[in-house]
Design an enzyme around this catalytic site. Sequence first.
Site, PDB file in Angstrom:
ATOM      1  N   GLN A 247      24.183  44.837  36.161  1.00 46.71           N
ATOM      2  CA  GLN A 247      25.492  44.805  35.103  1.00 46.71           C
ATOM      3  C   GLN A 247      24.748  45.104  33.548  1.00 46.71           C
ATOM      4  O   GLN A 247      23.847  45.283  33.448  1.00 46.71           O
ATOM      5  CB  GLN A 247      26.015  43.017  35.085  1.00 46.71           C
ATOM      6  CG  GLN A 247      26.458  42.763  36.552  1.00 46.71           C
ATOM      7  CD  GLN A 247      27.979  43.311  36.369  1.00 46.71           C
ATOM      8  OE1 GLN A 247      27.901  44.118  35.672  1.00 46.71           O
ATOM      9  NE2 GLN A 247      28.521  42.460  37.597  1.00 46.71           N
ATOM     10  N   GLU A 295      22.519  42.833  51.624  1.00 46.74           N
ATOM     11  CA  GLU A 295      22.396  44.143  50.426  1.00 46.74           C
ATOM     12  C   GLU A 295      22.106  45.307  51.796  1.00 46.74           C
ATOM     13  O   GLU A 295      21.233  45.482  52.257  1.00 46.74           O
ATOM     14  CB  GLU A 295      21.710  43.880  49.106  1.00 46.74           C
ATOM     15  CG  GLU A 295      21.740  45.021  48.132  1.00 46.74           C
ATOM     16  CD  GLU A 295      23.100  45.846  48.581  1.00 46.74           C
ATOM     17  OE1 GLU A 295      22.693  47.187  48.187  1.00 46.74           O
ATOM     18  OE2 GLU A 295      24.225  44.331  47.616  1.00 46.74           O
ATOM     19  N   CYS A 365      35.516  43.131  39.020  1.00 44.34           N
ATOM     20  CA  CYS A 365      35.652  44.394  38.004  1.00 44.34           C
ATOM     21  C   CYS A 365      36.755  44.853  38.098  1.00 44.34           C
ATOM     22  O   CYS A 365      36.943  45.958  37.474  1.00 44.34           O
ATOM     23  CB  CYS A 365      34.931  44.889  38.465  1.00 44.34           C
ATOM     24  SG  CYS A 365      34.189  46.383  39.485  1.00 44.34           S
TER      25      CYS A 365
END
Length: 407
Positions: A247, A295, A365
């Site tokens: 981020q 991930e 987002c």
Amino acid sequence: MERMVHGGVALARLAGGRLVLVSGGIPGELVRGEVEEVSGVLRAEVAEVLEPSPQRLPKPLHPGLDFGHIEYSRQLELKHEVVVDALRRAVRGPQELPEVAPVHAAPEQWNYRSAVQPVVVGGRLGYRLPNSDSAVPLDRDPVANEALDWAWQEIGRRPSPKGVRELAMRGNDRGETLLALVATSPQRTLLSYAHDLVRDGVAGVTYARFDARGRFRGGSSRLAGERRIRQVYGDFEVSVSVTSFAQPNPAAAGELYRQLRQVAGSGGMALELFAGSGIIALHLANSFLQVEAVEIDRASVSRGSADAKRLGIDNISFQPGDVRDALIHPEVELIAVDPPRAGLGRQTREAIEHSSADRLIYVSCDPATWARDVAQFVAGGWRLELAQPYDFYPHTHHVEILSLLSR
């Protein structure tokens, strides 16, 4: 112009009633612009403001700050309206939804970004205009943090080496900076330049071959100095690189992660999908006996595993792999997701719906894809308990959303 809609454009009507999406305006203003039809949609950009809003400010030089002409308090109101509108459009029927909370303001309005990706414009750094190959050179980036501002000035003081097209830059609160040179020239021709930068204070320099399909599609390699630096996010200092996502507003993200930890509750087992280097998993580790983080990017998995070991956290298991192939253990009580802008794919959404988890933390987002996915979960029997927007990117239309759903 009537109201702001998703994508940072205002909705307006022509005299005949047709709708137009207008860039550079503020709801309530009367403006003049040239209207063009693009794929069946009428679009325009403000050329002249005939009746300005009292919240209008001078337009910044930075072409990426598409809300930079709006007072900050009004920016937050407009972002809130967009999130509310997206949710109302997506969730239909008798379901009762919680009020969308006011947008949580960013801790800093300027100098908040820890990562930027400028292009080289005539030997200077700058940014491309929206939907254009043209770029605007800038003496400095007003939203970049102090470490990046120092590096921006340092690069500007020396001739730009041949073949460098773009830079990726990351700087932390300690003043350390990583650079990636994205170039058409061979790696060997940039070694001297990279070592000079490290000698003069840059923490590390990486090389990536320019590829029009994406910045690091062809991988990257170290030229000089360090590959990683550390940055505080919420309750933890973690390692970050210049080539992997983290981020770009650590202070604002840290506030979201702390609230996430509070609303997540506690239990036996939690699962984070799209985990990156596992910053959400780290914030859940103290409340759950076991946390699994999935991930696809192996470099992020490596960094996350190393961070957890360094921090003495031994109840997080990192699983490299595609979330579409992830098997959700029957004992999972909480699932946390922070997907890319496209939101959740059908396969992942169905896997969550068919799991035994009774809580879902969804960080997004993109209001449109978030609302679409929330509507699917609500239709399947979930209840939206919390919708809290955060402003990670002042002076842009972007907004982050922290949400909690339960069975």
